[in-house]
Enzyme design. Structure first.
Site, PDB file in Angstrom:
ATOM      1  CG  HIS A 181      94.350  51.477  48.687  1.00 31.13           C
ATOM      2  ND1 HIS A 181      93.313  51.145  49.492  1.00 31.13           N
ATOM      3  CD2 HIS A 181      94.071  51.777  47.554  1.00 31.13           C
ATOM      4  CE1 HIS A 181      92.034  51.204  49.012  1.00 31.13           C
ATOM      5  NE2 HIS A 181      92.415  51.730  47.731  1.00 31.13           N
ATOM      6  CE  LYS A 219      84.650  59.620  56.750  1.00 32.46           C
ATOM      7  NZ  LYS A 219      85.393  60.603  57.367  1.00 32.46           N
TER       8      LYS A 219
HETATM    9  S1  SF4 Z   1      81.635  59.855  62.096  1.00 30.67           S
HETATM   10 FE1  SF4 Z   1      83.691  60.832  62.994  1.00 30.67          FE
HETATM   11  S2  SF4 Z   1      84.906  59.153  63.685  1.00 30.67           S
HETATM   12 FE2  SF4 Z   1      83.233  58.352  62.427  1.00 30.67          FE
HETATM   13  S3  SF4 Z   1      84.242  58.182  60.181  1.00 30.67           S
HETATM   14 FE3  SF4 Z   1      83.208  60.223  60.251  1.00 30.67          FE
HETATM   15  S4  SF4 Z   1      84.774  61.407  61.242  1.00 30.67           S
HETATM   16 FE4  SF4 Z   1      85.454  59.334  61.631  1.00 30.67          FE
END
Ligand code: SF4
Lengths: 177, 279
Positions: A38, A103
Protein backbone atom coordinates in the site's frame (compact mmCIF):
# COMPACT_ATOMS: atom_id res chain seq x y z
CA UNK A 1 -28.98 -12.03 6.67
CA UNK A 2 -29.22 -12.44 2.91
CA UNK A 3 -26.87 -14.59 0.89
CA UNK A 4 -25.45 -13.81 -2.56
CA UNK A 5 -23.03 -15.25 -5.06
CA UNK A 6 -21.17 -12.46 -6.80
CA UNK A 7 -18.78 -12.61 -9.71
CA UNK A 8 -15.89 -10.21 -10.02
CA UNK A 9 -15.23 -7.59 -11.19
CA UNK A 10 -18.08 -6.42 -9.01
CA UNK A 11 -20.74 -4.48 -10.92
CA UNK A 12 -22.50 -1.29 -9.81
CA UNK A 13 -25.73 -3.17 -9.41
CA UNK A 14 -24.21 -5.60 -6.90
CA UNK A 15 -22.62 -2.75 -4.99
CA UNK A 16 -26.01 -1.05 -4.74
CA UNK A 17 -27.75 -4.25 -3.65
CA UNK A 18 -25.36 -5.35 -0.90
CA UNK A 19 -26.23 -4.38 2.64
CA UNK A 20 -24.19 -4.59 5.82
CA UNK A 21 -24.73 -8.09 7.22
CA UNK A 22 -25.13 -9.88 3.88
CA UNK A 23 -23.19 -13.12 3.45
CA UNK A 24 -21.45 -13.27 0.08
CA UNK A 25 -19.49 -15.81 -1.98
CA UNK A 26 -17.05 -14.10 -4.33
CA UNK A 27 -15.75 -15.60 -7.57
CA UNK A 28 -13.18 -13.92 -9.80
CA UNK A 29 -9.97 -11.93 -9.62
CA UNK A 30 -8.75 -10.16 -6.49
CA UNK A 31 -5.37 -8.56 -5.78
CA UNK A 32 -3.51 -8.96 -2.51
CA UNK A 33 -1.87 -5.96 -0.91
CA UNK A 34 -1.00 -5.11 2.67
CA UNK A 35 1.07 -2.51 4.50
CA UNK A 36 4.25 -2.31 2.42
CA UNK A 37 2.50 -2.68 -0.97
CA UNK A 38 0.00 0.00 0.00
CA UNK A 39 2.79 2.40 0.87
CA UNK A 40 4.43 1.80 -2.52
CA UNK A 41 1.17 2.18 -4.47
CA UNK A 42 0.34 5.33 -2.53
CA UNK A 43 3.73 6.82 -3.33
CA UNK A 44 3.45 5.78 -6.98
CA UNK A 45 0.01 7.41 -7.18
CA UNK A 46 1.47 10.57 -5.62
CA UNK A 47 4.07 10.72 -8.38
CA UNK A 48 1.35 10.21 -10.98
CA UNK A 49 2.69 6.78 -12.00
CA UNK A 50 0.60 3.78 -13.02
CA UNK A 51 -0.20 1.20 -10.34
CA UNK A 52 0.92 -2.42 -10.88
CA UNK A 53 -2.64 -3.44 -11.78
CA UNK A 54 -5.70 -1.69 -13.12
CA UNK A 55 -7.29 -0.39 -9.94
CA UNK A 56 -10.51 0.73 -11.65
CA UNK A 57 -13.27 -1.63 -10.56
CA UNK A 58 -10.83 -3.88 -8.71
CA UNK A 59 -11.01 -5.75 -5.40
CA UNK A 60 -8.12 -5.76 -2.91
CA UNK A 61 -7.69 -8.55 -0.39
CA UNK A 62 -5.60 -7.48 2.61
CA UNK A 63 -3.52 -10.62 2.73
CA UNK A 64 0.05 -11.75 3.19
CA UNK A 65 -0.06 -15.53 2.67
CA UNK A 66 2.26 -18.13 4.09
CA UNK A 67 4.36 -19.94 1.44
CA UNK A 68 2.76 -22.72 -0.62
CA UNK A 69 3.95 -26.30 -0.25
CA UNK A 70 4.59 -28.24 -3.42
CA UNK A 71 1.28 -29.04 -5.06
CA UNK A 72 -0.56 -26.23 -3.29
CA UNK A 73 -1.64 -22.99 -4.96
CA UNK A 74 -0.93 -20.86 -1.89
CA UNK A 75 -0.30 -21.32 1.81
CA UNK A 76 -2.58 -20.09 4.57
CA UNK A 77 -4.52 -17.13 3.24
CA UNK A 78 -6.77 -15.28 5.67
CA UNK A 79 -7.29 -11.53 6.07
CA UNK A 80 -5.08 -9.11 7.97
CA UNK A 81 -6.28 -6.11 9.98
CA UNK A 82 -7.63 -3.54 7.51
CA UNK A 83 -7.23 -0.45 9.68
CA UNK A 84 -3.51 -0.28 8.98
CA UNK A 85 -4.32 0.47 5.35
CA UNK A 86 -6.74 3.31 6.20
CA UNK A 87 -4.16 6.02 5.57
CA UNK A 88 -3.82 4.95 1.93
CA UNK A 89 -7.32 3.72 1.14
CA UNK A 90 -9.18 6.95 0.26
CA UNK A 91 -6.60 7.63 -2.47
CA UNK A 92 -7.15 4.15 -3.95
CA UNK A 93 -10.93 4.53 -3.71
CA UNK A 94 -10.70 7.82 -5.58
CA UNK A 95 -8.79 5.95 -8.27
CA UNK A 96 -11.58 3.40 -8.68
CA UNK A 97 -11.07 0.63 -6.10
CA UNK A 98 -14.51 -0.92 -5.61
CA UNK A 99 -14.21 -3.47 -2.81
CA UNK A 100 -11.87 -4.50 -0.02
CA UNK A 101 -11.62 -7.76 1.89
CA UNK A 102 -10.04 -7.70 5.34
CA UNK A 103 -10.97 -7.77 8.99
CA UNK A 104 -11.56 -5.12 11.61
CA UNK A 105 -12.69 -1.53 11.79
CA UNK A 106 -12.19 1.23 9.20
CA UNK A 107 -11.64 4.92 9.83
CA UNK A 108 -14.38 7.54 9.32
CA UNK A 109 -12.31 8.91 6.39
CA UNK A 110 -12.38 5.52 4.64
CA UNK A 111 -16.12 5.16 5.20
CA UNK A 112 -16.77 8.67 3.86
CA UNK A 113 -14.68 7.88 0.79
CA UNK A 114 -16.53 4.57 0.29
CA UNK A 115 -19.84 6.45 0.32
CA UNK A 116 -18.53 9.07 -2.07
CA UNK A 117 -17.05 6.54 -4.50
CA UNK A 118 -19.59 3.73 -4.10
CA UNK A 119 -17.54 0.90 -2.65
CA UNK A 120 -18.05 -1.98 -0.20
CA UNK A 121 -15.98 -3.50 2.59
CA UNK A 122 -16.10 -7.22 3.24
CA UNK A 123 -14.71 -9.19 6.16
CA UNK A 124 -13.33 -12.68 5.76
CA UNK A 125 -12.97 -14.68 8.97
CA UNK A 126 -9.64 -13.90 10.59
CA UNK A 127 -7.67 -16.94 11.58
CA UNK A 128 -9.32 -19.25 9.06
CA UNK A 129 -6.48 -19.03 6.55
CA UNK A 130 -6.11 -22.76 5.88
CA UNK A 131 -9.79 -23.09 5.01
CA UNK A 132 -9.88 -19.88 2.95
CA UNK A 133 -6.84 -21.01 0.95
CA UNK A 134 -9.03 -23.76 -0.53
CA UNK A 135 -11.05 -21.10 -2.38
CA UNK A 136 -7.96 -19.76 -4.13
CA UNK A 137 -7.52 -21.49 -7.47
CA UNK A 138 -4.53 -19.58 -8.82
CA UNK A 139 -1.97 -17.16 -7.43
CA UNK A 140 0.73 -15.20 -9.18
CA UNK A 141 3.05 -12.49 -7.90
CA UNK A 142 2.62 -9.49 -10.23
CA UNK A 143 4.60 -6.77 -8.45
CA UNK A 144 6.98 -5.89 -5.60
CA UNK A 145 8.45 -9.38 -5.51
CA UNK A 146 11.14 -8.19 -3.10
CA UNK A 147 8.48 -7.71 -0.41
CA UNK A 148 8.06 -11.46 0.04
CA UNK A 149 4.70 -12.19 1.62
CA UNK A 150 3.79 -8.52 1.11
CA UNK A 151 4.19 -8.64 -2.69
CA UNK A 152 1.11 -7.97 -4.81
CA UNK A 153 -0.48 -11.21 -5.97
CA UNK A 154 -3.21 -11.73 -8.52
CA UNK A 155 -5.57 -14.39 -7.20
CA UNK A 156 -8.45 -16.20 -8.79
CA UNK A 157 -10.94 -17.09 -6.07
CA UNK A 158 -13.98 -19.35 -6.22
CA UNK A 159 -16.80 -18.90 -3.75
CA UNK A 160 -14.65 -17.07 -1.21
CA UNK A 161 -16.95 -16.62 1.83
CA UNK A 162 -17.11 -13.05 3.13
CA UNK A 163 -19.51 -10.90 5.14
CA UNK A 164 -20.52 -7.42 4.03
CA UNK A 165 -19.46 -5.22 6.95
CA UNK A 166 -19.76 -1.72 5.46
CA UNK A 167 -22.08 -1.12 2.52
CA UNK A 168 -22.01 1.76 0.07
CA UNK A 169 -24.41 3.76 2.23
CA UNK A 170 -21.91 3.55 5.08
CA UNK A 171 -23.99 1.18 7.23
CA UNK A 172 -21.55 -0.67 9.46
CA UNK A 173 -22.23 -4.14 10.84
CA UNK A 174 -19.55 -3.70 13.53
CA UNK A 175 -21.45 -0.70 14.92
CA UNK A 176 -24.67 -2.64 15.24
CA UNK A 177 -23.30 -5.37 17.52
CA UNK B 1 26.28 -31.50 35.74
CA UNK B 2 24.33 -32.59 32.66
CA UNK B 3 25.86 -31.83 29.28
CA UNK B 4 23.46 -30.76 26.53
CA UNK B 5 24.34 -30.03 22.96
CA UNK B 6 22.93 -26.74 21.65
CA UNK B 7 22.00 -28.61 18.46
CA UNK B 8 19.40 -30.55 20.41
CA UNK B 9 17.75 -27.28 21.35
CA UNK B 10 17.79 -26.17 17.69
CA UNK B 11 16.17 -29.43 16.53
CA UNK B 12 13.43 -29.22 19.12
CA UNK B 13 12.66 -25.58 18.46
CA UNK B 14 12.44 -26.21 14.74
CA UNK B 15 9.86 -28.96 15.24
CA UNK B 16 7.95 -26.97 17.84
CA UNK B 17 7.60 -23.90 15.58
CA UNK B 18 6.04 -26.08 12.89
CA UNK B 19 3.83 -28.03 15.26
CA UNK B 20 2.55 -24.88 16.98
CA UNK B 21 1.42 -23.44 13.66
CA UNK B 22 -0.40 -26.54 12.44
CA UNK B 23 -2.30 -27.71 15.52
CA UNK B 24 -3.73 -26.09 18.61
CA UNK B 25 -3.49 -27.62 22.07
CA UNK B 26 -6.36 -29.83 23.17
CA UNK B 27 -7.76 -27.30 25.65
CA UNK B 28 -7.94 -24.68 22.87
CA UNK B 29 -9.69 -27.09 20.50
CA UNK B 30 -12.17 -28.09 23.19
CA UNK B 31 -12.86 -24.44 23.96
CA UNK B 32 -13.62 -23.70 20.29
CA UNK B 33 -15.92 -26.76 20.10
CA UNK B 34 -17.74 -25.64 23.22
CA UNK B 35 -18.03 -22.10 21.84
CA UNK B 36 -19.63 -23.46 18.68
CA UNK B 37 -22.19 -25.38 20.77
CA UNK B 38 -22.94 -22.41 23.04
CA UNK B 39 -23.03 -19.56 20.52
CA UNK B 40 -26.52 -18.08 20.17
CA UNK B 41 -26.08 -15.97 17.02
CA UNK B 42 -26.50 -17.90 13.74
CA UNK B 43 -23.73 -15.88 12.06
CA UNK B 44 -21.48 -16.38 15.07
CA UNK B 45 -22.14 -20.11 14.95
CA UNK B 46 -21.24 -20.13 11.29
CA UNK B 47 -17.96 -18.33 11.98
CA UNK B 48 -17.09 -20.81 14.73
CA UNK B 49 -17.96 -23.69 12.39
CA UNK B 50 -15.43 -22.26 9.93
CA UNK B 51 -12.82 -22.15 12.66
CA UNK B 52 -13.44 -25.84 13.46
CA UNK B 53 -13.21 -26.72 9.79
CA UNK B 54 -10.08 -24.59 9.46
CA UNK B 55 -8.33 -26.56 12.21
CA UNK B 56 -9.16 -29.78 10.40
CA UNK B 57 -7.82 -28.53 7.05
CA UNK B 58 -4.68 -27.14 8.72
CA UNK B 59 -3.87 -30.47 10.30
CA UNK B 60 -4.71 -32.67 7.33
CA UNK B 61 -3.08 -30.58 4.60
CA UNK B 62 -0.31 -29.14 6.76
CA UNK B 63 -1.32 -25.55 6.02
CA UNK B 64 -0.76 -23.09 8.89
CA UNK B 65 -3.92 -22.42 10.93
CA UNK B 66 -3.41 -18.73 10.25
CA UNK B 67 -1.23 -17.05 7.63
CA UNK B 68 0.22 -14.86 10.37
CA UNK B 69 2.48 -17.53 11.78
CA UNK B 70 3.68 -14.94 14.23
CA UNK B 71 6.83 -13.72 15.81
CA UNK B 72 8.36 -16.64 17.69
CA UNK B 73 8.17 -16.03 21.42
CA UNK B 74 10.37 -18.50 23.31
CA UNK B 75 10.26 -19.17 27.03
CA UNK B 76 13.22 -21.23 28.08
CA UNK B 77 13.77 -22.50 31.61
CA UNK B 78 17.24 -23.84 32.10
CA UNK B 79 18.07 -26.10 34.99
CA UNK B 80 21.09 -24.73 36.81
CA UNK B 81 22.76 -28.15 36.67
CA UNK B 82 22.76 -28.23 32.88
CA UNK B 83 25.72 -27.16 30.81
CA UNK B 84 24.92 -26.23 27.23
CA UNK B 85 27.63 -26.84 24.66
CA UNK B 86 27.43 -24.11 22.06
CA UNK B 87 25.89 -20.68 21.77
CA UNK B 88 22.38 -20.91 23.21
CA UNK B 89 20.94 -17.78 21.64
CA UNK B 90 22.22 -18.74 18.22
CA UNK B 91 20.85 -22.25 18.70
CA UNK B 92 17.40 -20.90 19.48
CA UNK B 93 17.38 -18.56 16.49
CA UNK B 94 18.66 -21.33 14.24
CA UNK B 95 15.72 -23.49 15.35
CA UNK B 96 13.30 -20.68 14.49
CA UNK B 97 15.03 -20.09 11.14
CA UNK B 98 14.81 -23.77 10.18
CA UNK B 99 11.25 -24.15 11.44
CA UNK B 100 9.98 -21.15 9.52
CA UNK B 101 11.82 -21.88 6.28
CA UNK B 102 11.42 -25.66 6.12
CA UNK B 103 7.92 -25.59 7.61
CA UNK B 104 6.48 -23.22 4.98
CA UNK B 105 5.68 -20.64 7.64
CA UNK B 106 5.40 -16.94 6.92
CA UNK B 107 8.38 -14.69 7.52
CA UNK B 108 6.92 -11.72 9.34
CA UNK B 109 9.90 -10.11 11.04
CA UNK B 110 11.62 -6.89 9.95
CA UNK B 111 15.22 -6.16 10.95
CA UNK B 112 14.52 -2.67 12.26
CA UNK B 113 11.20 -1.18 13.41
CA UNK B 114 11.75 1.91 11.28
CA UNK B 115 13.53 0.79 8.14
CA UNK B 116 11.30 -2.32 7.97
CA UNK B 117 13.31 -4.68 5.80
CA UNK B 118 12.17 -8.28 6.21
CA UNK B 119 14.86 -10.56 7.69
CA UNK B 120 13.57 -13.35 5.45
CA UNK B 121 13.72 -16.14 8.03
CA UNK B 122 11.50 -14.87 10.86
CA UNK B 123 14.43 -14.34 13.19
CA UNK B 124 15.25 -13.04 15.68
CA UNK B 125 12.97 -14.69 18.20
CA UNK B 126 11.81 -13.00 21.38
CA UNK B 127 13.55 -15.02 24.07
CA UNK B 128 12.73 -15.09 27.78
CA UNK B 129 15.29 -17.02 29.80
CA UNK B 130 14.95 -18.22 33.33
CA UNK B 131 17.27 -20.27 35.49
CA UNK B 132 15.57 -22.89 37.63
CA UNK B 133 16.77 -25.72 39.89
CA UNK B 134 17.43 -29.13 38.31
CA UNK B 135 18.89 -30.64 35.16
CA UNK B 136 16.08 -30.11 32.70
CA UNK B 137 15.55 -27.59 29.95
CA UNK B 138 11.91 -26.67 29.43
CA UNK B 139 11.00 -24.79 26.27
CA UNK B 140 7.71 -23.18 25.33
CA UNK B 141 7.23 -21.79 21.83
CA UNK B 142 4.36 -19.35 21.46
CA UNK B 143 4.19 -17.83 17.95
CA UNK B 144 2.31 -14.56 18.34
CA UNK B 145 0.21 -12.93 15.64
CA UNK B 146 0.13 -9.17 15.56
CA UNK B 147 -3.53 -8.54 14.77
CA UNK B 148 -4.15 -9.29 18.42
CA UNK B 149 -0.72 -8.22 19.73
CA UNK B 150 -1.41 -4.70 18.44
CA UNK B 151 -4.52 -4.49 20.63
CA UNK B 152 -2.61 -5.25 23.83
CA UNK B 153 -2.06 -2.72 26.60
CA UNK B 154 -0.20 -1.84 29.79
CA UNK B 155 -2.06 0.32 32.34
CA UNK B 156 -0.25 1.75 35.35
CA UNK B 157 -3.20 1.94 37.75
CA UNK B 158 -3.19 3.44 41.22
CA UNK B 159 -3.52 1.20 44.28
CA UNK B 160 -6.79 3.03 45.01
CA UNK B 161 -8.21 1.78 41.70
CA UNK B 162 -8.22 -1.72 43.19
CA UNK B 163 -9.87 -4.73 41.64
CA UNK B 164 -12.60 -2.59 40.07
CA UNK B 165 -9.90 -0.66 38.21
CA UNK B 166 -8.42 -3.91 36.95
CA UNK B 167 -11.81 -5.11 35.68
CA UNK B 168 -12.43 -1.80 33.94
CA UNK B 169 -9.02 -1.89 32.26
CA UNK B 170 -9.60 -5.40 30.91
CA UNK B 171 -13.15 -4.74 29.71
CA UNK B 172 -12.10 -1.51 28.00
CA UNK B 173 -9.16 -3.20 26.29
CA UNK B 174 -11.46 -5.89 24.88
CA UNK B 175 -13.92 -3.27 23.65
CA UNK B 176 -11.10 -1.30 22.02
CA UNK B 177 -9.77 -4.47 20.36
CA UNK B 178 -13.21 -5.24 18.93
CA UNK B 179 -13.10 -7.18 15.67
CA UNK B 180 -9.41 -6.39 15.01
CA UNK B 181 -8.00 -9.02 17.33
CA UNK B 182 -9.93 -11.92 15.75
CA UNK B 183 -12.36 -12.89 18.50
CA UNK B 184 -13.13 -15.27 20.14
CA UNK B 185 -10.20 -14.09 22.21
CA UNK B 186 -7.97 -15.51 24.83
CA UNK B 187 -7.18 -12.67 27.21
CA UNK B 188 -3.88 -12.85 29.09
CA UNK B 189 -3.72 -10.54 32.09
CA UNK B 190 -0.70 -9.71 34.23
CA UNK B 191 -1.28 -7.88 37.50
CA UNK B 192 1.54 -6.53 39.68
CA UNK B 193 5.31 -6.38 39.35
CA UNK B 194 6.71 -3.46 37.38
CA UNK B 195 5.94 -1.99 33.96
CA UNK B 196 7.76 -4.76 32.06
CA UNK B 197 7.04 -7.56 34.52
CA UNK B 198 3.26 -7.28 34.19
CA UNK B 199 3.56 -7.43 30.38
CA UNK B 200 5.59 -10.60 30.66
CA UNK B 201 3.08 -12.08 33.11
CA UNK B 202 0.29 -11.37 30.64
CA UNK B 203 2.20 -13.09 27.84
CA UNK B 204 2.92 -16.06 30.06
CA UNK B 205 -0.74 -16.24 31.08
CA UNK B 206 -1.62 -16.98 27.45
CA UNK B 207 0.47 -20.15 27.55
CA UNK B 208 -1.28 -21.58 30.60
CA UNK B 209 -3.52 -24.54 29.87
CA UNK B 210 -7.20 -23.80 30.49
CA UNK B 211 -7.61 -26.66 32.92
CA UNK B 212 -4.85 -25.31 35.17
CA UNK B 213 -6.71 -22.85 37.37
CA UNK B 214 -5.09 -20.38 39.76
CA UNK B 215 -4.74 -21.60 43.36
CA UNK B 216 -5.64 -18.10 44.59
CA UNK B 217 -9.43 -18.14 44.85
CA UNK B 218 -9.76 -14.39 44.38
CA UNK B 219 -7.90 -14.58 41.06
CA UNK B 220 -9.80 -17.67 39.94
CA UNK B 221 -13.10 -15.88 40.60
CA UNK B 222 -11.81 -12.78 38.84
CA UNK B 223 -11.01 -14.85 35.74
CA UNK B 224 -14.55 -16.23 35.71
CA UNK B 225 -16.20 -12.89 36.34
CA UNK B 226 -14.22 -11.15 33.60
CA UNK B 227 -14.98 -13.92 31.10
CA UNK B 228 -18.68 -13.60 31.84
CA UNK B 229 -18.60 -9.81 31.51
CA UNK B 230 -16.64 -9.95 28.25
CA UNK B 231 -19.08 -12.44 26.78
CA UNK B 232 -22.01 -10.21 27.73
CA UNK B 233 -20.53 -7.46 25.53
CA UNK B 234 -22.14 -9.04 22.46
CA UNK B 235 -19.04 -8.55 20.26
CA UNK B 236 -19.09 -12.24 19.31
CA UNK B 237 -17.04 -14.38 16.92
CA UNK B 238 -15.11 -12.25 14.38
CA UNK B 239 -16.73 -9.22 16.02
CA UNK B 240 -19.90 -9.84 14.03
CA UNK B 241 -22.12 -10.18 17.10
CA UNK B 242 -22.80 -13.10 19.40
CA UNK B 243 -22.48 -14.58 22.83
CA UNK B 244 -18.89 -15.88 22.65
CA UNK B 245 -16.36 -13.05 22.58
CA UNK B 246 -13.66 -14.74 24.64
CA UNK B 247 -12.79 -18.36 25.26
CA UNK B 248 -10.85 -17.73 28.44
CA UNK B 249 -9.31 -15.08 30.67
CA UNK B 250 -6.03 -16.20 32.24
CA UNK B 251 -4.51 -14.05 34.98
CA UNK B 252 -1.05 -14.17 36.51
CA UNK B 253 0.02 -12.01 39.45
CA UNK B 254 3.26 -10.91 41.12
CA UNK B 255 4.12 -8.78 44.18
CA UNK B 256 4.34 -5.09 43.41
CA UNK B 257 5.38 -1.71 44.86
CA UNK B 258 3.37 0.09 47.59
CA UNK B 259 2.67 2.90 45.11
CA UNK B 260 1.56 0.89 42.09
CA UNK B 261 -0.94 -1.45 40.49
CA UNK B 262 0.40 -2.31 37.03
CA UNK B 263 -1.98 -4.24 34.78
CA UNK B 264 -1.13 -5.63 31.37
CA UNK B 265 -3.60 -7.10 28.93
CA UNK B 266 -2.06 -9.28 26.24
CA UNK B 267 -4.76 -9.89 23.70
CA UNK B 268 -4.70 -13.16 21.81
CA UNK B 269 -6.96 -14.41 19.07
CA UNK B 270 -8.50 -17.88 18.87
CA UNK B 271 -5.22 -19.01 17.29
CA UNK B 272 -3.54 -19.10 20.69
CA UNK B 273 -0.50 -21.22 19.89
CA UNK B 274 1.88 -22.73 22.37
CA UNK B 275 3.88 -25.92 22.50
CA UNK B 276 5.98 -27.02 25.47
CA UNK B 277 8.69 -29.66 25.67
CA UNK B 278 11.12 -30.70 28.36
CA UNK B 279 14.48 -32.00 27.23
S1 SF4 C 1 -6.16 -15.16 14.01
FE1 SF4 C 1 -4.58 -14.19 15.25
S2 SF4 C 1 -2.72 -14.46 14.15
FE2 SF4 C 1 -4.37 -14.81 12.72
S3 SF4 C 1 -4.82 -12.83 11.74
FE3 SF4 C 1 -6.13 -12.98 13.52
S4 SF4 C 1 -5.00 -11.98 15.17
FE4 SF4 C 1 -3.52 -12.45 13.53
Amino acid sequence: MKEYKISLPICENDIDTLQAGDYVYLTGTVYTARDAAHLRMYEAAGRGEDLPFDIKGSVIYYLGPSPAREGQVIGSAGPTTSGRMDKYTPTLLDMGLKAMIGKGRRSPEVIESMKKNGAVYFAAVGGAGALLSKCIKSAEVIAYDDLGTEAIRKLYVEDLPVITVIDREGNNLYDSV
Amino acid sequence: MRELDAKEITDNIKEMCIEANLTLSEDMRDAIDKAERDETSPLGKRVLGQLQENLKVAKEDRIPICQDTGMAVVFIEIGQDVHINGNLEEAINEGVRLGYTEGYLRKSVVRHPLDRVNTGDNTPAIIHYSIVPGEEVKITIAPKGFGSENMSKVCMLKPADGVEGVKKAVIEAVAAAGPNACPPLVVGVGIGGTFEKCALLAKKALTRSFDKRPSDKMIKDLEDELLEKINKSGLGPAGLGGSVTALKVNIETYPTHIAGLPVAINMCCHVNRHVTRSI
